[in-house]
Design a protein around this motif. Structure first.
Motif, PDB file in Angstrom:
ATOM      1  N   LYS A  12     -40.224  -5.133   5.999  1.00 56.78           N
ATOM      2  CA  LYS A  12     -39.723  -6.163   5.081  1.00 56.78           C
ATOM      3  C   LYS A  12     -38.871  -5.450   4.045  1.00 56.78           C
ATOM      4  CE  LYS A  12     -43.830  -5.747   2.222  1.00 56.78           C
ATOM      5  NZ  LYS A  12     -44.952  -6.411   1.613  1.00 56.78           N
ATOM      6  N   ARG A  13     -38.333  -6.169   3.098  1.00 56.09           N
ATOM      7  CA  ARG A  13     -37.529  -5.547   2.037  1.00 56.09           C
ATOM      8  C   ARG A  13     -38.358  -4.488   1.319  1.00 56.09           C
ATOM      9  NH1 ARG A  13     -33.003  -7.575  -1.144  1.00 56.09           N
ATOM     10  NH2 ARG A  13     -32.748  -6.129  -2.858  1.00 56.09           N
ATOM     11  N   ALA A  14     -37.842  -3.270   1.291  1.00 57.21           N
ATOM     12  CA  ALA A  14     -38.506  -2.130   0.645  1.00 57.21           C
ATOM     13  C   ALA A  14     -39.922  -1.907   1.173  1.00 57.21           C
ATOM     14  CB  ALA A  14     -38.506  -2.285  -0.868  1.00 57.21           C
ATOM     15  N   GLY A  15     -40.162  -2.326   2.413  1.00 56.31           N
ATOM     16  CA  GLY A  15     -41.470  -2.143   3.036  1.00 56.31           C
ATOM     17  C   GLY A  15     -41.577  -0.808   3.741  1.00 56.31           C
ATOM     18  N   THR A  16     -42.412  -0.778   4.749  1.00 58.98           N
ATOM     19  CA  THR A  16     -42.596   0.418   5.553  1.00 58.98           C
ATOM     20  C   THR A  16     -41.314   0.708   6.320  1.00 58.98           C
ATOM     21  OG1 THR A  16     -44.935  -0.115   5.787  1.00 58.98           O
ATOM     22  CG2 THR A  16     -44.033   1.459   7.348  1.00 58.98           C
ATOM     23  N   LEU A  17     -40.892   1.972   6.315  1.00 54.89           N
ATOM     24  CA  LEU A  17     -39.660   2.376   6.977  1.00 54.89           C
ATOM     25  C   LEU A  17     -39.945   3.275   8.170  1.00 54.89           C
ATOM     26  CD1 LEU A  17     -37.516   3.378   3.855  1.00 54.89           C
ATOM     27  CD2 LEU A  17     -37.570   1.167   5.027  1.00 54.89           C
ATOM     28  N   HIS A  18     -39.032   3.227   9.143  1.00 49.89           N
ATOM     29  CA  HIS A  18     -39.111   4.107  10.309  1.00 49.89           C
ATOM     30  C   HIS A  18     -37.697   4.564  10.634  1.00 49.89           C
ATOM     31  CE1 HIS A  18     -40.328   5.710  14.169  1.00 49.89           C
ATOM     32  NE2 HIS A  18     -39.427   4.966  14.773  1.00 49.89           N
ATOM     33  N   ILE A  49     -29.274  13.496  16.191  1.00 54.87           N
ATOM     34  CA  ILE A  49     -30.585  14.127  15.992  1.00 54.87           C
ATOM     35  C   ILE A  49     -30.605  14.940  14.702  1.00 54.87           C
ATOM     36  CG2 ILE A  49     -32.164  15.886  16.907  1.00 54.87           C
ATOM     37  CD1 ILE A  49     -31.360  14.843  19.734  1.00 54.87           C
ATOM     38  N   LEU A  50     -29.529  15.667  14.437  1.00 54.56           N
ATOM     39  CA  LEU A  50     -29.442  16.444  13.203  1.00 54.56           C
ATOM     40  C   LEU A  50     -29.505  15.533  11.981  1.00 54.56           C
ATOM     41  CD1 LEU A  50     -29.034  19.224  11.899  1.00 54.56           C
ATOM     42  CD2 LEU A  50     -26.571  18.851  12.117  1.00 54.56           C
ATOM     43  N   ARG A  51     -28.790  14.428  12.013  1.00 53.02           N
ATOM     44  CA  ARG A  51     -28.806  13.468  10.905  1.00 53.02           C
ATOM     45  C   ARG A  51     -30.198  12.862  10.722  1.00 53.02           C
ATOM     46  NH1 ARG A  51     -26.844  11.595   6.035  1.00 53.02           N
ATOM     47  NH2 ARG A  51     -26.288   9.405   6.157  1.00 53.02           N
ATOM     48  N   GLU A  52     -30.841  12.499  11.826  1.00 58.64           N
ATOM     49  CA  GLU A  52     -32.201  11.949  11.760  1.00 58.64           C
ATOM     50  C   GLU A  52     -33.141  12.926  11.065  1.00 58.64           C
ATOM     51  OE1 GLU A  52     -35.845  10.711  14.762  1.00 58.64           O
ATOM     52  OE2 GLU A  52     -34.406  12.266  15.302  1.00 58.64           O
ATOM     53  N   LYS A  53     -33.079  14.178  11.453  1.00 57.45           N
ATOM     54  CA  LYS A  53     -33.960  15.183  10.854  1.00 57.45           C
ATOM     55  C   LYS A  53     -33.706  15.321   9.359  1.00 57.45           C
ATOM     56  CE  LYS A  53     -34.761  17.853  15.008  1.00 57.45           C
ATOM     57  NZ  LYS A  53     -34.633  19.161  15.678  1.00 57.45           N
ATOM     58  N   ARG A  54     -32.444  15.265   8.957  1.00 57.41           N
ATOM     59  CA  ARG A  54     -32.120  15.355   7.533  1.00 57.41           C
ATOM     60  C   ARG A  54     -32.640  14.144   6.766  1.00 57.41           C
ATOM     61  NH1 ARG A  54     -25.998  17.500   8.404  1.00 57.41           N
ATOM     62  NH2 ARG A  54     -26.520  19.693   8.663  1.00 57.41           N
ATOM     63  N   LEU A  55     -32.412  12.958   7.315  1.00 58.94           N
ATOM     64  CA  LEU A  55     -32.862  11.733   6.635  1.00 58.94           C
ATOM     65  C   LEU A  55     -34.374  11.704   6.471  1.00 58.94           C
ATOM     66  CD1 LEU A  55     -30.612   8.970   8.240  1.00 58.94           C
ATOM     67  CD2 LEU A  55     -30.449   9.923   5.935  1.00 58.94           C
ATOM     68  N   LYS A  56     -35.091  12.175   7.457  1.00 56.47           N
ATOM     69  CA  LYS A  56     -36.556  12.160   7.374  1.00 56.47           C
ATOM     70  C   LYS A  56     -37.075  13.035   6.244  1.00 56.47           C
ATOM     71  CE  LYS A  56     -37.816  10.631  11.947  1.00 56.47           C
ATOM     72  NZ  LYS A  56     -38.602  10.883  13.154  1.00 56.47           N
ATOM     73  N   LYS A  57     -36.276  13.995   5.811  1.00 55.08           N
ATOM     74  CA  LYS A  57     -36.681  14.869   4.700  1.00 55.08           C
ATOM     75  C   LYS A  57     -36.350  14.271   3.331  1.00 55.08           C
ATOM     76  CE  LYS A  57     -36.291  19.115   7.356  1.00 55.08           C
ATOM     77  NZ  LYS A  57     -35.594  20.407   7.487  1.00 55.08           N
ATOM     78  N   TRP A  58     -35.544  13.232   3.306  1.00 63.37           N
ATOM     79  CA  TRP A  58     -35.153  12.602   2.040  1.00 63.37           C
ATOM     80  C   TRP A  58     -36.353  11.937   1.372  1.00 63.37           C
ATOM     81  CZ3 TRP A  58     -29.963   9.480   2.157  1.00 63.37           C
ATOM     82  CH2 TRP A  58     -28.915  10.342   2.511  1.00 63.37           C
ATOM     83  N   SER A  59     -36.262  11.782   0.067  1.00 62.38           N
ATOM     84  CA  SER A  59     -37.294  11.035  -0.661  1.00 62.38           C
ATOM     85  C   SER A  59     -37.166   9.548  -0.305  1.00 62.38           C
ATOM     86  CB  SER A  59     -37.109  11.209  -2.176  1.00 62.38           C
ATOM     87  OG  SER A  59     -35.956  10.513  -2.622  1.00 62.38           O
ATOM     88  N   ARG A  60     -38.229   8.824  -0.531  1.00 58.90           N
ATOM     89  CA  ARG A  60     -38.208   7.383  -0.268  1.00 58.90           C
ATOM     90  C   ARG A  60     -37.127   6.691  -1.100  1.00 58.90           C
ATOM     91  NH1 ARG A  60     -40.714   3.126   1.908  1.00 58.90           N
ATOM     92  NH2 ARG A  60     -40.866   1.229   0.674  1.00 58.90           N
ATOM     93  N   ALA A  61     -36.982   7.098  -2.344  1.00 62.88           N
ATOM     94  CA  ALA A  61     -35.971   6.486  -3.218  1.00 62.88           C
ATOM     95  C   ALA A  61     -34.573   6.668  -2.643  1.00 62.88           C
ATOM     96  CB  ALA A  61     -36.059   7.080  -4.620  1.00 62.88           C
ATOM     97  N   ALA A 119     -32.011   3.689  -1.371  1.00 59.15           N
ATOM     98  CA  ALA A 119     -30.646   3.612  -1.885  1.00 59.15           C
ATOM     99  C   ALA A 119     -29.632   3.618  -0.741  1.00 59.15           C
ATOM    100  CB  ALA A 119     -30.380   4.762  -2.846  1.00 59.15           C
ATOM    101  N   LEU A 120     -29.879   4.413   0.287  1.00 56.54           N
ATOM    102  CA  LEU A 120     -28.995   4.461   1.454  1.00 56.54           C
ATOM    103  C   LEU A 120     -28.920   3.093   2.124  1.00 56.54           C
ATOM    104  CD1 LEU A 120     -27.345   6.276   3.472  1.00 56.54           C
ATOM    105  CD2 LEU A 120     -29.489   6.480   4.752  1.00 56.54           C
TER     106      LEU A 120
END
Length: 101
Positions: A14-20, A64-76, A80-81
């Protein structure tokens, strides 16, 4: 967007809910599997099935490289993305593919 192009995508419950965050070479097929509960685990357990962000790539390696980078980002940063391109948290599967399950 070609649904069979490599891409990174974010699903939400949902909005600002659990992300995958995940990567695929066939977004339309993967969305179908998520929405029908055919992928056991995290997404089916938490009802994470709304496509809120996606980014196509020329190669699977860059996706795959982008996915790995995004997974390391903070939730905030992830929120924002998503809100930068999709401020209302609309299900992009509807506008991209006409897919509304």
């Amino acid at each position: 967007m070609d649904p069979r192009a490599p891409c990174v995508y974010i699903l939400a419950s949902k909005r600002a809910g659990t992300l995958h965050i995940c990567v695929t070479s066939n977004l339309l097929a993967r969305l179908y599997r998520h929405r029908e509960g055919l992928i056991p685990g995290f997404t089916s357990r938490y009802g994470v099935d709304r496509l809120v962000w996606c980014e196509p790539h020329d190669t699977m390696e860059s996706a795959i490289l982008r996915e790995k980078r995004l997974k390391k980002w903070s939730r905030a940063w992830k929120l924002a993305l998503i809100e930068e391109r999709n401020p209302h948290w609309e299900d992009l599967a509807v506008s991209l593919f006409g897919y509304d399950a």
